[in-house]
Design a protein around this motif. Structure first.
Motif, PDB file in Angstrom:
ATOM      1  N   ILE A 336       0.878  -1.192   0.000  1.00 26.22           N
ATOM      2  CA  ILE A 336       0.000   0.000   0.000  1.00 26.22           C
ATOM      3  C   ILE A 336       0.912   1.238   0.000  1.00 26.22           C
ATOM      4  O   ILE A 336       1.602   1.500   0.991  1.00 26.22           O
ATOM      5  CB  ILE A 336      -0.931  -0.001   1.243  1.00 26.22           C
ATOM      6  N   PRO A 337       0.935   1.979  -1.085  1.00 25.53           N
ATOM      7  CA  PRO A 337       1.932   3.059  -1.207  1.00 25.53           C
ATOM      8  C   PRO A 337       1.830   4.112  -0.117  1.00 25.53           C
ATOM      9  O   PRO A 337       2.837   4.694   0.275  1.00 25.53           O
ATOM     10  CB  PRO A 337       1.627   3.685  -2.575  1.00 25.53           C
ATOM     11  N   GLU A 338       0.626   4.350   0.411  1.00 26.87           N
ATOM     12  CA  GLU A 338       0.447   5.417   1.410  1.00 26.87           C
ATOM     13  C   GLU A 338       0.887   4.999   2.815  1.00 26.87           C
ATOM     14  O   GLU A 338       0.926   5.833   3.723  1.00 26.87           O
ATOM     15  CB  GLU A 338      -1.022   5.865   1.463  1.00 26.87           C
ATOM     16  N   VAL A 339       1.199   3.731   3.004  1.00 29.24           N
ATOM     17  CA  VAL A 339       1.607   3.284   4.344  1.00 29.24           C
ATOM     18  C   VAL A 339       3.038   3.721   4.620  1.00 29.24           C
ATOM     19  O   VAL A 339       3.941   3.456   3.823  1.00 29.24           O
ATOM     20  CB  VAL A 339       1.504   1.743   4.477  1.00 29.24           C
ATOM     21  N   ARG A 340       3.233   4.413   5.749  1.00 28.75           N
ATOM     22  CA  ARG A 340       4.606   4.730   6.191  1.00 28.75           C
ATOM     23  C   ARG A 340       4.792   4.088   7.560  1.00 28.75           C
ATOM     24  O   ARG A 340       4.138   4.438   8.528  1.00 28.75           O
ATOM     25  CB  ARG A 340       4.809   6.244   6.269  1.00 28.75           C
ATOM     26  N   MET A 341       5.685   3.107   7.578  1.00 28.25           N
ATOM     27  CA  MET A 341       5.896   2.337   8.803  1.00 28.25           C
ATOM     28  C   MET A 341       6.723   3.160   9.784  1.00 28.25           C
ATOM     29  O   MET A 341       7.731   3.762   9.403  1.00 28.25           O
ATOM     30  CB  MET A 341       6.637   1.041   8.427  1.00 28.25           C
ATOM     31  N   ILE A 342       6.290   3.184  11.026  1.00 32.09           N
ATOM     32  CA  ILE A 342       7.041   3.861  12.095  1.00 32.09           C
ATOM     33  C   ILE A 342       7.620   2.746  12.967  1.00 32.09           C
ATOM     34  O   ILE A 342       6.875   2.057  13.665  1.00 32.09           O
ATOM     35  CB  ILE A 342       6.124   4.774  12.956  1.00 32.09           C
ATOM     36  N   GLY A 343       8.940   2.577  12.887  1.00 24.96           N
ATOM     37  CA  GLY A 343       9.541   1.466  13.620  1.00 24.96           C
ATOM     38  C   GLY A 343       9.886   0.353  12.657  1.00 24.96           C
ATOM     39  O   GLY A 343       9.038  -0.477  12.314  1.00 24.96           O
ATOM     40  N   THR A 344      11.144   0.369  12.210  1.00 25.35           N
ATOM     41  CA  THR A 344      11.584  -0.631  11.232  1.00 25.35           C
ATOM     42  C   THR A 344      12.865  -1.310  11.725  1.00 25.35           C
ATOM     43  O   THR A 344      13.786  -1.584  10.954  1.00 25.35           O
ATOM     44  CB  THR A 344      11.838   0.057   9.865  1.00 25.35           C
ATOM     45  N   ALA A 345      12.923  -1.543  13.013  1.00 31.43           N
ATOM     46  CA  ALA A 345      14.127  -2.140  13.615  1.00 31.43           C
ATOM     47  C   ALA A 345      14.392  -3.518  13.025  1.00 31.43           C
ATOM     48  O   ALA A 345      13.457  -4.241  12.675  1.00 31.43           O
ATOM     49  CB  ALA A 345      13.944  -2.238  15.131  1.00 31.43           C
TER      50      ALA A 345
END
Ligand code: PLP
Length: 423
Positions: A336-345
């Motif tokens: 989903i292009p609009e998803v911006r993940m916060i927390g990509t450890a």
């Protein structure tokens, strides 16, 4: 056409016999067998509170139906049975966290109370003007505010070890914050808002090299990662029953026995004393010294049933499955292009915290609810993390062993629908 039911069968038969079967596990949780807003309930808010398996509900029912009495005071059979069940529960929790003795387990209301107990009975007496208490930038409010209160009471200063853009602790910066002024370190094992797993063994080691005692907030770790406080060598470790399939209102503080013995009581009242006169009170021994009043007896018993439920499943299976599910979910949301993940450890468990460009998280929560999907939106009691990532709130889907790939598919499909409305 491959229907959802066919997919389910395919996935079931594709799993090796030794792996965790989430469809089987889901059957253990009565609350998950219902519809919500006319759709099968998809529960993706386990980091907030987890659902309870039938064995936990049965353990609590059995206590009230057969064994209910107050503990530690009755000479009659019922009270002796209740006391035994409560103390057995302590033993199970000791085993679950890898404590060497049951006395090192204090039953409390949850992680919040455990941290406040340590703040007021251990740290408050050991810090003064200009001393420092170190936390990380990814703490829940309950691992921030108790330390701020101690700072107000003593003149100590709260310091914060920073995190990088992936939501990982910056170890060099953490190391630098451990100075001669640092008198205590409190850190989360797993971040509730990001899913980051901290390298706590290393962080404890670095603090201990400077003789600084450490508390680990394990509220989010307990249902996902095996805990061994003896191997970790931490001074205090906290867990909340309700995050790990047990009842609310109960949790545990692990403390090193020598430290607990030296600490004053937290609250005064019944059960925490050996003798009382108007002139003088002699306190009970650990752990009872810290358990004033009638505790949540049924809660402790349900908590132990939950811990045993996890141990019976086995962490090997649990970790392998949850890893696979998180990976599937991460890939699915990435479509989903609009998803911006916060927390990509790189080291992460169970949490997908994200924003959808152009849509307020609360709107997403409301629309998903109409489709039977329960997720949390907001600051997740971790406002400093929201500030760190410059967002007011996130949408958080949090996973547990009863979640399936179909749950993730439902989430992704609903998010795509949301974007069709808002685009
Ligand atoms: N610490 C973390 C990391 C948490 O996620 C939570 C609850 O969300 C807490 C502490 C507080 O736990 P409780 O509300 O059970 O006291």
């Amino acid at each position: 056409m491959v229907t959802a039911a066919m997919k389910q069968v395919k996935m079931k038969t594709a799993s090796p016999a030794s792996s965790l079967d989430p469809y089987r596990i889901k059957q253990d949780f009565p609350v998950l067998q219902q519809q919500s807003n006319g759709r099968p309930l998809v529960y993706l808010d386990s980091a907030n509170t987890s659902q309870k398996p039938q064995c936990v509900i049965d353990a609590i029912n059995k206590f009230y139906a057969h064994d209910n009495a107050n503990i530690h005071r009755g000479v009659y059979d019922l009270s002796i049975r209740a006391t035994k069940a409560y103390e057995n529960a302590r033993g199970t929790i000791a085993k679950f966290v890898g404590a060497s003795r049951p006395e090192e387990i204090i039953f409390v209301r949850g992680t919040t109370e455990a941290i406040n107990l340590v703040a007021q009975t251990f740290v408050r007496n050991r810090v003064g003007q200009g001393d420092e208490i170190l936390v990380t930038a990814m703490e829940h409010h309950s691992n921030i505010v108790p330390w701020q209160i101690v700072c107000q009471q003593t003149g100590a200063v709260l310091k914060v070890a920073p995190i990088n853009d992936a939501g990982e602790i910056i170890l060099d910066a953490y190391r630098e914050k451990l100075t001669a002024k640092t008198k205590f370190v409190a850190m989360t094992h797993v971040s509730n808002a990001l899913g980051t797993v901290n390298p706590i063994a290393k962080m404890i080691e670095l603090a201990h090299e400077k003789d600084i005692p450490v508390l680990v907030d394990g509220a989010q770790a307990a249902p996902h990662i095996p805990i061994n406080v003896s191997e970790l060598g931490c001074d205090f470790y906290t867990v909340s029953s309700h995050k790990m399939f047990g009842p609310t209102g109960v949790g545990a503080l692990y403390g090193r026995l020598d430290l607990l013995n030296a600490m004053p009581p937290y609250q005064g009242g019944g059960d925490m004393i050996l003798s009382v006169t108007f002139e003088h009170t002699t306190y009970n021994e650990v752990p009872y010294k810290f358990e004033a009043g009638t505790p949540h007896i049924a809660g402790a018993i349900g908590f132990a049933a939950a811990a045993q439920y996890i141990l019976d499943i086995g962490f090997d299976k649990l970790i392998a499955y949850e890893h696979e599910l998180l990976d599937y979910a991460t890939k699915s949301l990435a479509t989903i292009p609009e998803v911006r993940m916060i927390g990509t450890a790189a080291e992460k468990v169970s949490v997908l915290s994200f924003v959808l460009d152009g849509v307020h998280p609360h709107d997403v929560g409301t629309i998903l609810d109409q489709q039977g999907i329960a997720i949390r939106t907001g600051h997740h009691c971790a406002q400093p993390i929201m500030d760190r990532f410059d967002v007011p709130a996130t949408i958080r889907a949090s996973l547990a062993i009863y979640n399936t790939k179909e749950d993730i598919d439902a989430l992704a499909a609903s998010l795509k629908n949301v974007m069709e409305v808002f685009r």
